[in-house]
Structure formats: C-alpha cells, structure tokens
Design a protein around this motif. Structure first.
Motif, PDB file in Angstrom:
ATOM      1  N   UNK A 155       0.829  -1.200   0.000  1.00 51.95           N
ATOM      2  CA  UNK A 155       0.000   0.000   0.000  1.00 51.95           C
ATOM      3  C   UNK A 155       0.866   1.253   0.000  1.00 51.95           C
ATOM      4  N   UNK A 156       1.896   1.277   0.858  1.00 48.42           N
ATOM      5  CA  UNK A 156       2.786   2.433   0.908  1.00 48.42           C
ATOM      6  C   UNK A 156       3.485   2.622  -0.435  1.00 48.42           C
ATOM      7  N   UNK A 157       3.947   1.521  -1.041  1.00 49.11           N
ATOM      8  CA  UNK A 157       4.616   1.626  -2.338  1.00 49.11           C
ATOM      9  C   UNK A 157       3.676   2.176  -3.401  1.00 49.11           C
ATOM     10  N   UNK A 158       2.418   1.725  -3.390  1.00 48.21           N
ATOM     11  CA  UNK A 158       1.442   2.225  -4.365  1.00 48.21           C
ATOM     12  C   UNK A 158       1.164   3.705  -4.142  1.00 48.21           C
ATOM     13  N   UNK A 159       1.081   4.134  -2.884  1.00 48.56           N
ATOM     14  CA  UNK A 159       0.861   5.542  -2.587  1.00 48.56           C
ATOM     15  C   UNK A 159       2.038   6.387  -3.063  1.00 48.56           C
ATOM     16  N   UNK A 160       3.243   5.885  -2.847  1.00 47.62           N
ATOM     17  CA  UNK A 160       4.426   6.627  -3.300  1.00 47.62           C
ATOM     18  C   UNK A 160       4.440   6.739  -4.818  1.00 47.62           C
ATOM     19  N   UNK A 161       4.117   5.633  -5.497  1.00 47.88           N
ATOM     20  CA  UNK A 161       4.129   5.651  -6.959  1.00 47.88           C
ATOM     21  C   UNK A 161       3.084   6.631  -7.488  1.00 47.88           C
ATOM     22  N   UNK A 162       1.901   6.614  -6.899  1.00 49.25           N
ATOM     23  CA  UNK A 162       0.857   7.541  -7.334  1.00 49.25           C
ATOM     24  C   UNK A 162       1.278   8.980  -7.071  1.00 49.25           C
ATOM     25  N   UNK A 163       1.949   9.223  -5.938  1.00 44.90           N
ATOM     26  CA  UNK A 163       2.348  10.586  -5.606  1.00 44.90           C
ATOM     27  C   UNK A 163       3.444  11.096  -6.542  1.00 44.90           C
ATOM     28  N   UNK A 164       4.373  10.223  -6.902  1.00 49.39           N
ATOM     29  CA  UNK A 164       5.442  10.673  -7.805  1.00 49.39           C
ATOM     30  C   UNK A 164       4.911  10.946  -9.197  1.00 49.39           C
TER      31      UNK A 164
END
Length: 325
Positions: free
Chosen positions: A311-320
């Motif tokens: 979940x954290x990785x997906x949030x980071x990817x979406x934010x970048x």
C-alpha cells in the motif's frame, strides 16, 4: 469517559507482551528494510512547500501547474512540492467486542495493534507527532429486576499527540493494554473526536472492522476529509466472508453474548452468507470511496505487513506521478 488500561479478557499478560514484542520486531525489521528513504510515511501528502518543476504527464493534478515555467518553455510543467514536517497523525482506533475475534494466524485486535505500531514507527521517523482516540464497549450495567437491561455505554480514551520513539511505543502499549468491553463503540463519535478541537492539516487514520452501519460513520469521515488526509484501515477475518462446511456450528455474538447454532452443511445458507458478506464489504468500500478516504484492507489470515508495504509503495508511486490519491 476514560477507559481503564487493563489486559483484555482471555489474554494472559505473558501472551499479550509476547505478541506486542513480536509485532514491534516485525514492523521495525520489515518497514526499515523495504521502505527506504529519508522521509517516508504511510500516507504521504503532497506538501505545501514549493519544490522543483517537471514536465506535465497525463494524470497530474492540473491545480499544481507551474504557469511561469510553462510560459517560458511552451511545454506544460507542474510544480512538485516538498513534504511538510512536524505534522500530527491522529488515530481513531475501534476496539469493539467484534475485534476480539480471529480464526487466522492473528486475532483482529492483534492486527489493529500491528497497524498502530506500523503507523507509529513511520510517523516518528520523520519527527512528527502521533496521538489516538481509542473506543470500546463499556462495562456491562447491573441487570434490572424488571424490564430489559440497558446496553453498555461506549468508553473512549484519548492519548495526546507526542513525538519521539519512546512516546510512540507508549502509545502502542496503551492501545494494546486497553480492555475490550462488551458492546460496540460508536465509530461515528470516535471519528468526530478527531475534529475536536480543530487542528492544522495532517493525517487522520481510522482503524476498525467497519461493521457498524455506514450511515453512522460515513458523514464524520467525509467531514474529516475536508481538512485532513484520511486513511481507513479495515480489519477482516476470513470467517466474516464465508462459512466452512463443518456441520452444526455454534456461533457466539461477541457484542451481545447471544449463542446461535448454524447448519453449515446447507450450501444455500453458505451461498447466502457469502453474498451478504460481499454486499456488506462493497457498501463499506463504496462509502469510504465517496468520503475520499484511502482504503487499506488487512486480513487475519494473510501477511498484513506485506499488504501495508504494498500500500505504501502504491501511494508513493501515485504521488510521484502527481496524482492525488
């Protein structure tokens, strides 16, 4: 009303301490090993401090267009932002009697404590503060001689927001040591407590099984989303989604103590149960999506920590990529 900090019924002090130590070790090792970076959070926000510009990509938030750079280069650019520091993360932790249940590797309440430990670990690494409001069922009132016994009043405990690793560990231990009383916490009231008193923009996390009717907690979550980034962590046990074929199954409602016997050999009953459970979970997801909250589902029979990392990785990817969610 303040909740006493006592061991939950049916859980020995030795087991409680062992589970908590195991959870903290898992969280520290895996999150530090898999989520590298100087400033990481479970729900990274866009920040308010201006950073560098980059070319616009499909999916970027047009509200962050850098018009001066766009005019000079004739190519659309967006302005990146730097994450805010010294923010507050507040948790609304639901410890209703329905959380004192589990048929997987963990009890639902243990997954709740694990989520709190992960959030605390990620928050204090950035120097931010973390606090919580914890709700559970109240003590059973004395039975009346005439008429029905009134339901137990919900109990709420507030843990002030503090920074520092020692304070964060104290918050986790306070949540883990909260006694689960009979009945259900008022999730709507619990979420509303995160709006009082009004605070500067930060992160609000609601941890629950969300078995209360959506109309009870949906509006408070939408109100919370107006000012804060909101994350909803839903804790689920596999037996809440389908029934096994094991013949006559005694079932006890943890919130009322009522005992029912269910004939699980009936395939029509199992099908209706699975359909009703799927409809209930879909209604929960729909209400959270309408409120604008990020939604993370953790199960007692899977690697919940791996689910959090993904979940954290997906949030980071979406934010970048510049998206807002």
């Amino acid at each position: 009303m303040t909740a006493p900090v006592r061991r939950p019924a049916g859980v020995t002090p030795g087991r409680s301490e062992a589970v908590l130590s195991r959870l903290q070790l898992l969280v520290t090792r895996k999150l530090d090993g898999l989520l590298q970076g100087d400033y990481a959070g479970l729900l990274p926000g866009p920040g308010s401090e201006a950073g560098e510009s980059r070319e616009y990509r499909p999916g970027d938030d047009v509200r962050r267009m850098d018009w001066p750079v766009t005019a000079r280069t004739t190519t659309p650019h967006v302005r990146r932002t730097v994450a805010d520091r010294e923010l507050e993360t507040w948790l609304a932790v639901d410890l209703s009697a329905s959380l004192d249940f589990g048929t997987g590797q963990w009890l639902k309440r243990e997954v709740v404590v694990a989520a709190v430990a992960a959030l605390a670990h990620l928050t204090v690494r950035g120097g931010n503060r973390i606090g919580a409001v914890v709700g559970t069922g109240g003590a059973s009132p004395a039975p009346r001689r005439w008429g029905p016994t009134p339901p137990a009043a919900p109990v709420v405990r507030r843990l002030p927001a503090r920074s520092g690793r020692k304070e964060a560990q104290g918050l986790v231990r306070a949540v883990a040591g909260t006694e689960i009383g009979p009945g259900r916490a008022d999730l709507g009231t619990l979420v509303d407590l995160l709006n009082r008193p009004p605070r500067r923009r930060g992160v609000a996390v609601v941890i629950s099984d969300f078995l209360a009717p959506p109309e009870q907690w949906g509006r408070p979550v939408r109100k919370l989303r107006v000012r804060h980034d909101v994350l909803a962590i839903e804790v689920v046990d596999p037996r809440e989604l389908d029934l096994p074929d094991v013949g006559v199954l005694p079932v006890v409602d943890p919130e009322t103590g009522e005992l029912h016997e269910v004939q699980t050999a009936d395939p029509r009953l199992r099908r209706r149960y699975a359909e009703a459970a799927a409809a209930q979970r879909a209604a929960i997801a729909r209400e959270l999506r309408a409120a604008g909250a990020a939604h993370l589902r953790l199960r007692t029979d899977t690697d919940w920590l791996l689910d959090m990392v993904r979940f954290v990785a997906a949030q980071r990817h979406a934010r970048t990529r510049g998206t807002t969610r």
